[in-house]
Design a protein around this motif. Structure first.
Motif, short mmCIF file in Angstrom:
data_model
loop_
_atom_site.label_atom_id
_atom_site.label_comp_id
_atom_site.label_asym_id
_atom_site.label_seq_id
_atom_site.Cartn_x
_atom_site.Cartn_y
_atom_site.Cartn_z
N PHE A 23 -13.94 -9.30 8.00
CA PHE A 23 -14.96 -8.26 8.05
C PHE A 23 -14.47 -6.90 7.57
CE2 PHE A 23 -16.49 -11.01 11.69
CZ PHE A 23 -17.40 -11.67 10.90
N LEU A 28 -15.39 -5.24 14.44
CA LEU A 28 -15.56 -6.69 14.50
C LEU A 28 -14.24 -7.43 14.32
CD1 LEU A 28 -18.87 -6.96 12.50
CD2 LEU A 28 -18.55 -6.64 14.94
N SER A 29 -13.99 -8.37 15.22
CA SER A 29 -12.75 -9.15 15.18
C SER A 29 -12.87 -10.24 14.12
CB SER A 29 -12.51 -9.82 16.53
OG SER A 29 -12.39 -8.85 17.53
N GLY A 173 -23.94 -14.79 13.44
CA GLY A 173 -22.96 -13.70 13.47
C GLY A 173 -23.59 -12.38 13.07
N SER A 174 -22.73 -11.41 12.82
CA SER A 174 -23.22 -10.08 12.48
C SER A 174 -23.71 -10.04 11.04
CB SER A 174 -22.09 -9.06 12.68
OG SER A 174 -22.43 -7.85 12.05
N ILE A 175 -24.98 -9.73 10.86
CA ILE A 175 -25.55 -9.68 9.50
C ILE A 175 -24.95 -8.48 8.75
CG2 ILE A 175 -27.69 -9.55 8.17
CD1 ILE A 175 -29.11 -10.38 10.84
N SER A 176 -24.84 -7.35 9.47
CA SER A 176 -24.36 -6.14 8.78
C SER A 176 -22.91 -6.31 8.32
CB SER A 176 -24.50 -4.91 9.68
OG SER A 176 -23.67 -5.01 10.80
N ALA A 177 -22.10 -7.04 9.13
CA ALA A 177 -20.69 -7.23 8.73
C ALA A 177 -20.61 -8.05 7.46
CB ALA A 177 -19.93 -7.92 9.86
N ASP A 180 -21.84 -6.03 4.61
CA ASP A 180 -20.81 -5.04 4.28
C ASP A 180 -19.74 -5.62 3.37
OD1 ASP A 180 -21.28 -2.59 5.27
OD2 ASP A 180 -19.81 -2.68 6.89
N VAL A 252 -31.33 -4.60 8.35
CA VAL A 252 -30.80 -5.36 9.48
C VAL A 252 -31.63 -5.04 10.74
CG1 VAL A 252 -28.82 -5.59 11.06
CG2 VAL A 252 -28.46 -5.65 8.60
N THR A 256 -33.85 -7.78 12.76
CA THR A 256 -33.65 -8.15 14.17
C THR A 256 -34.90 -7.85 15.01
OG1 THR A 256 -32.61 -6.02 14.60
CG2 THR A 256 -31.14 -7.85 14.13
#
Lengths: 335, 216
Positions: A23, A28-29, A173-177, A180, A252, A256
């Motif tokens: 990411f 975010l991990s 998971g994270s859409i923005s990550a 990005d 995003v 959501t």
């Protein structure tokens, strides 16, 4: 048809990459990185130390500190936009006339805030202001061309965010990550394209100019001299195809909240706002160039030589700027 | 004559744009408000509870990801998932927390009591930082992101508060940009370049953090 196919392959390639890549968001991990993780059973004993280690992430272009005033405006517009999306979502299906009226007012607030957000967002880097400036300093163009190119660039920048988010729809998971990661790669690669374009245009201009001089020497009748050709704008416009991070944020949120239609409309309005700084720098360069040549129009030889040198200067500026911005990205690819 | 003036003006503006370097601005992707509650016990500083309120955009993404039961709140299990997936990576970034006493600059090695919650669609992180080992006197505390991914601000109202247990002291605070002890960053660094420099070296750029000056 070929171009359409190419775009689809281009996007799918990056989407695939976003799935396996790490990411670009510091919060975010990475899935493989388990140091410092908690479980409910031992959460009190966790030692989340080693904060000076390095996390891996997508390469990015050069960044710098933003002015506090610009940040304040962006902050408050983001807040208005975010709150308005939530309020509109809760009101727009209401049958109560007062709530309907309020939803209508909020709808226009969202579009107004999206326009202002786009405008201030485009004052940041990566919106092709310096690129269009270099372009219209270097080449003679009709008055409408900077308008068309600037609008196309901002439309593509926002449009590619819409396509990306629609393609990411349904991915866990994270859409923005993920968006990005894709954006960072596409932005970096778009600058590489601009570097290659600038080098090509610079060499092309040198070759074309020397051929023109040669021809001029061999032709007694000046009217027989063929005008120098100008290259197509394809590469410049193509470089605008990378998702706008600001538009991604709006999409995003709308995704959501399941108000995707409003999100897309906001991004369209946002792109109109974004086009203003791009238009301003394009016309600044265009008007500057036109003014200069108007002031010296009587001196034909000076005009000719100056035109050539300004063209070269524009390409050098484009090359230097693109290299400067893309340097961290290039270093990352290198090592 | 007017026409000529306009043309010269256009030319000057174009040159100014060229020299302005306005392309150096960054636009942060995440915005958060940081509130700090300093805890004193028996007239000694114990630690600080930090509360980060995120913008609607980042909030909605993380809420959509981890509020699995869609009840508009993170339960304990969901909060742990948020910690593991959307917080702990910040240890690579010093938890965006910087502490200074005089010229001595440190970062918290760990955070405690992490809890994520949702308020009106916005995500809030709350966690504790131990400050017991810092000698009494002036302490500068700051939350910032020198990589410019995150825009961190302190709210004007109740940005800094105190919890006083068995204490008679009257702690004071002020917030100002630190012009004497700036930090430096590498503009060529990728986003994973988390190095923070306290001394200027060739190629580094300067960042002046907003610090909370705590006096007690």
């Amino acid at each position: 048809m070929k171009i359409k196919g190419f775009f689809i392959v281009f996007f799918l390639m990056f989407l695939g990459f976003a799935q396996v890549s790490v990411f670009g968001n510091p919060f975010l991990s990475n899935p493989s990185d388990s140091q410092g993780f908690e479980s409910i059973e031992d959460e009190k004993d966790v030692e989340n130390i080693e904060n000076n280690g390095k996390s891996r992430s997508a390469p990015q272009i050069r960044l710098g500190q933003t002015s506090e005033k610009n940040l304040q405006v962006q902050r408050s517009v983001r807040e208005i936009l975010g709150e308005s999306f939530y309020e509109w979502q809760s009101l727009h299906r209401s049958l109560d006339p007062a709530e309907k009226k309020r939803a209508h007012l909020i709808f226009w607030t969202i579009l107004g805030a999206a326009f202002v957000f786009g405008l201030f967002h485009a004052l940041g880097p990566g919106h092709r202001k310096t690129i269009v400036f270099s372009l219209y300093i270097s080449k003679k163009a009709p008055w409408w061309e900077p308008l068309v190119v600037s609008l196309s660039l901002s439309a593509l920048h926002a449009g590619s965010a819409i396509v990306l988010i629609l393609l990411l729809n349904g991915i866990t998971g994270s859409i923005s990550a993920k968006a990005d990661t894709v954006s960072k790669w596409m932005e970096g690669l778009s600058y590489l394209l601009l570097i290659l374009t600038a080098i090509f245009l610079f060499i092309h201009s040198l070759i074309e100019h020397s051929a023109y001089i040669k021809k001029k020497k061999n032709t007694e009748n000046a009217s027989q001299i063929i005008e120098r050709k100008h290259l197509s704008l394809g590469a410049f416009i193509f470089s605008g195809i990378y998702p706008c991070p600001g538009a991604v944020l709006v999409l995003v949120l709308s995704f959501t909240l399941q108000v995707v239609g409003l999100g897309i409309l906001s991004v369209v309005v946002m792109s109109i706002g974004m086009s203003i700084p791009i238009l301003a720098s394009a016309y600044l360069a265009w008007a500057g160039r036109e003014s200069l040549f108007y002031l010296i129009k009587e001196k034909e030889v000076v005009v000719e030589n100056l035109s050539f040198f300004i063209e070269l200067f524009g390409y050098v500026l484009l090359l230097a700027f693109s290299l400067y911005i893309a340097w961290p990205f290039i270093l990352h690819l290198w090592g | 004559m007017k026409h000529k003036k306009f043309l010269i003006g256009s030319l000057i503006f174009a040159l100014l744009f060229l020299l302005s370097g306005n392309f150096l601005f960054a636009h942060p992707h995440v915005a958060l408000e940081s509130r700090v509650n300093f805890v004193f016990e028996s007239n000694a500083l114990q630690g600080a509870y930090i509360e980060w309120k995120f913008d609607h955009f980042f909030s909605s993404d993380i809420i959509f990801w981890f509020d699995v039961d869609r009840n508009g709140q993170f339960d304990e299990k969901e909060s742990v998932e948020v910690y593991n997936n959307a917080f702990i990576n910040l240890r690579h970034y010093y938890y965006y927390t910087f502490i200074r006493q005089g010229s001595n600059r440190t970062n918290p090695p760990k955070v405690e009591d992490f809890r994520a919650r949702i308020e009106k669609g916005q995500m809030i992180y709350r966690f504790y930082i131990d400050l017991k080992n810092y000698p009494k006197g002036e302490l500068f505390f700051a939350n910032y992101d020198y990589t410019f991914f995150c825009d961190i601000s302190y709210p004007e109202k109740d940005g800094v508060t105190f919890t006083l247990k068995n204490s008679t002291i009257q702690p004071k605070f002020s917030i100002a940009a630190n012009k004497d002890y700036p930090v430096y960053y590498n503009p060529l660094g990728a986003i994973d370049d988390t190095t923070v420099y306290y001394e200027w070296k060739k190629g580094l750029q300067t960042y002046y953090p907003m610090e909370i000056k705590l006096t007690y």
